[in-house]
Design an enzyme around this catalytic site. Structure first.
Site, mmCIF file in Angstrom:
data_model
loop_
_atom_site.group_PDB
_atom_site.id
_atom_site.type_symbol
_atom_site.label_atom_id
_atom_site.label_comp_id
_atom_site.label_asym_id
_atom_site.label_seq_id
_atom_site.Cartn_x
_atom_site.Cartn_y
_atom_site.Cartn_z
ATOM 1 N N TYR A 152 0.871 -1.181 0.000
ATOM 2 C CA TYR A 152 0.000 0.000 0.000
ATOM 3 C C TYR A 152 0.899 1.219 0.000
ATOM 4 O O TYR A 152 1.868 1.290 0.762
ATOM 5 C CB TYR A 152 -0.881 -0.003 1.253
ATOM 6 N N ASP A 247 9.380 2.784 -0.642
ATOM 7 C CA ASP A 247 8.400 3.434 0.210
ATOM 8 C C ASP A 247 8.640 2.954 1.638
ATOM 9 O O ASP A 247 8.213 1.865 2.023
ATOM 10 C CB ASP A 247 6.983 3.085 -0.268
ATOM 11 N N LYS A 275 5.028 8.954 8.682
ATOM 12 C CA LYS A 275 4.806 8.422 10.033
ATOM 13 C C LYS A 275 5.844 8.945 11.035
ATOM 14 O O LYS A 275 5.714 10.051 11.504
ATOM 15 C CB LYS A 275 4.732 6.900 9.984
HETATM 16 N N1 PMP Z 1 3.033 4.200 2.151
HETATM 17 C C1 PMP Z 1 3.013 3.292 3.127
HETATM 18 C C2 PMP Z 1 4.022 2.193 3.117
HETATM 19 C C3 PMP Z 1 2.065 3.374 4.139
HETATM 20 O O1 PMP Z 1 2.054 2.450 5.110
HETATM 21 C C4 PMP Z 1 1.128 4.430 4.131
HETATM 22 C C5 PMP Z 1 0.053 4.575 5.204
HETATM 23 N N2 PMP Z 1 -0.162 3.532 6.013
HETATM 24 C C6 PMP Z 1 1.194 5.347 3.088
HETATM 25 C C7 PMP Z 1 2.158 5.229 2.127
HETATM 26 C C8 PMP Z 1 0.216 6.483 3.019
HETATM 27 O O2 PMP Z 1 0.486 7.408 4.020
HETATM 28 P P1 PMP Z 1 -0.663 8.394 4.520
HETATM 29 O O3 PMP Z 1 -1.696 7.579 5.189
HETATM 30 O O4 PMP Z 1 0.071 9.340 5.430
HETATM 31 O O5 PMP Z 1 -1.179 9.105 3.307
#
Ligand code: PMP
Length: 437
Positions: A152, A247, A275
């Site tokens: 994700y 990511d 995060k």
């Molecule tokens: N990339 C990863 C690996 C994530 O875990 C998340 C959110 N859990 C995101 C992108 C998206 O981040 P956000 O919820 O701050 O938009």
């Protein structure tokens, strides 16, 4: 702290809050996985967080294994972070102009992620990945991207194909509102599968801009890269002139070194962070090789902007978090030890009580999958018994442990989770697991 079991009257406080929220917000929430839809029941409404614990609307305290879905590596309301935010707030909430606080955060990030030659601050992980993909397309002049099933990367249109997290939780095959043309520009391969990736890269010469991957996925639950996999992805992307985007929004700062890229010694072209870098405030980052990043406006022809980007409160919370982590490396080492004890303990307890389970851990994040098969990709993650997970979730909640309300998510520890909390979680699991047979 008050550990009394929730009574019916207490629970009414959450029910009432949920009913009121549903009048305004679709499903009563502002992000789908918060709604408890996968496990059933009423979501808890939180009023307060201290260290490893959270208090809900009923007044009951829980050990928190969600940690705001990852940011709170220092635990709730850490004094350093709260002081930094307070200090920034008294000097003005936002300027829409550069501040030296942003540069201070950049210094702290680059100290942890030395491969980032240049970076840009944004407000969410979704923004970071969307912008990184646009940049990769602008830089390479190619249209397609490759992602791994079950990973994700936020809710950008091109990234909702075969995605993990809430998309996996709700079993959404594709997202309504994403055009077929956009979906067709995203190619999906299984995680931990180099031959399929190689075949795909061969099939689309000069068409693929980037491969984006969570080097340690957490959004199908935690899955570890097999030995040589990330190196293989790097070698293949290099061979085909494709950019590699790591990511690390979730796995960043969760392993024995801040970057999974340093744990596995693999050099991506671009990296997304979020995060932990925002310390609990809305902040994320994308960065990487200067030659690529300098294609961004105002230097180059790839546009991306933000009214609140580099917000003073957010950068101050992030910098305070990273400074604390850098100053106390022993705290993370000790936490990883406690994480290992917890996850091994959970696996042993499941075995002792005859419940088929796989416990995957990366540093201070982990998932217990209710399946008898090792989990190494999205297909194996999906063999989990999600009904059993839902019973586990509610059992643990009744015992005072707040777990992420979906099988396909990670649990997160913070440095505030001490031995007492680990013991309490293990004791709770020892009560709950026998009821799941
Ligand atoms: N990339 C990863 C690996 C994530 O875990 C998340 C959110 N859990 C995101 C992108 C998206 O981040 P956000 O919820 O701050 O938009």
């Amino acid at each position: 702290m008050n550990d009394k079991p929730t009574t019916q009257t207490d629970q009414n406080a959450n029910d009432q809050a949920f009913a009121e929220a549903k009048r305004f917000f679709p499903g009563g929430v502002n992000s789908p996985v918060r709604a408890f839809k996968a496990v059933g029941g009423t979501p808890l409404f939180f009023e307060e967080g201290r260290g490893a614990r959270v208090r809900d609307a009923s007044g009951r305290w829980f050990i928190d294994l969600v940690g705001s879905w990852g940011p709170l590596l220092l635990g709730h309301a850490h004094p350093d972070v709260v002081a930094a935010v307070r200090d920034a707030a008294t000097s003005g909430l936002s300027f829409g102009a550069p501040t030296r606080r942003e540069t201070a955060l950049a210094q702290a990030i680059v100290a942890a992620f030395p491969r980032l030659e240049k970076l840009r601050l944004v407000c969410s992980g979704t923004e970071a990945t969307m912008a990184a993909l646009r940049l990769a397309r602008g830089y390479t002049g190619r249209p397609l991207i490759v992602k791994m099933a079950g990973c994700y990367h936020g809710h950008g249109d091109s990234l909702l194909v075969d995605a993990g997290s809430g998309v996996a939780t709700f079993g959404i095959p594709g997202c309504a509102g994403v055009t077929a043309a956009t979906a067709a520009e995203t190619l999906v391969v299984p995680f931990n599968d180099l031959p399929t990736l190689r075949a795909l890269l061969e099939r689309h010469p000069d068409k693929i801009a980037a491969v984006i991957v969570e080097p340690v996925p957490g959004n199908m639950g935690v899955v570890l890269p097999t030995c040589g996999y990330l190196e293989g992805v790097r070698a293949l992307t290099k061979q085909y002139g494709v950019l590699l985007i790591f990511d690390e929004v979730m796995c960043g700062f969760r392993g024995s070194k801040p970057g999974a890229q340093d744990v596995f010694a693999v050099d991506p072209d671009l990296t997304c962070l979020g995060k932990v870098v925002g310390g609990g405030l809305p902040l994320a980052v994308y960065g990487g090789r200067a030659a690529i990043m300098d294609r961004l406006s105002p230097l180059g022809d790839v546009y991306q902007a933000g009214t609140l980007a580099g917000n003073p409160l957010a950068v101050s919370a992030g910098a305070a978090t990273l400074r604390h982590l850098a100053a106390h490396p022993e705290a993370l080492v000790a936490l990883e030890g406690r994480a290992a004890r917890l996850v091994e303990g959970l696996a042993q307890a499941a075995a002792r009580h005859g419940v088929p389970a796989q416990a995957n851990r990366y540093g201070t994040m982990f998932t217990v999958f209710f399946t008898d098969r090792p989990v190494s990709d999205y297909a194996s993650a999906k063999t989990s018994d999600t009904k059993r997970f839902a019973r586990f979730f509610h059992g643990m909640l009744a015992e005072g442990v707040y777990w992420a309300p979906s099988q396909f998510e990670a649990a997160f520890l913070s440095i505030a989770h001490g031995d007492a909390e680990i013991d309490a979680i293990l004791a709770a699991a020892d009560k709950v697991l026998p009821t799941l047979r």
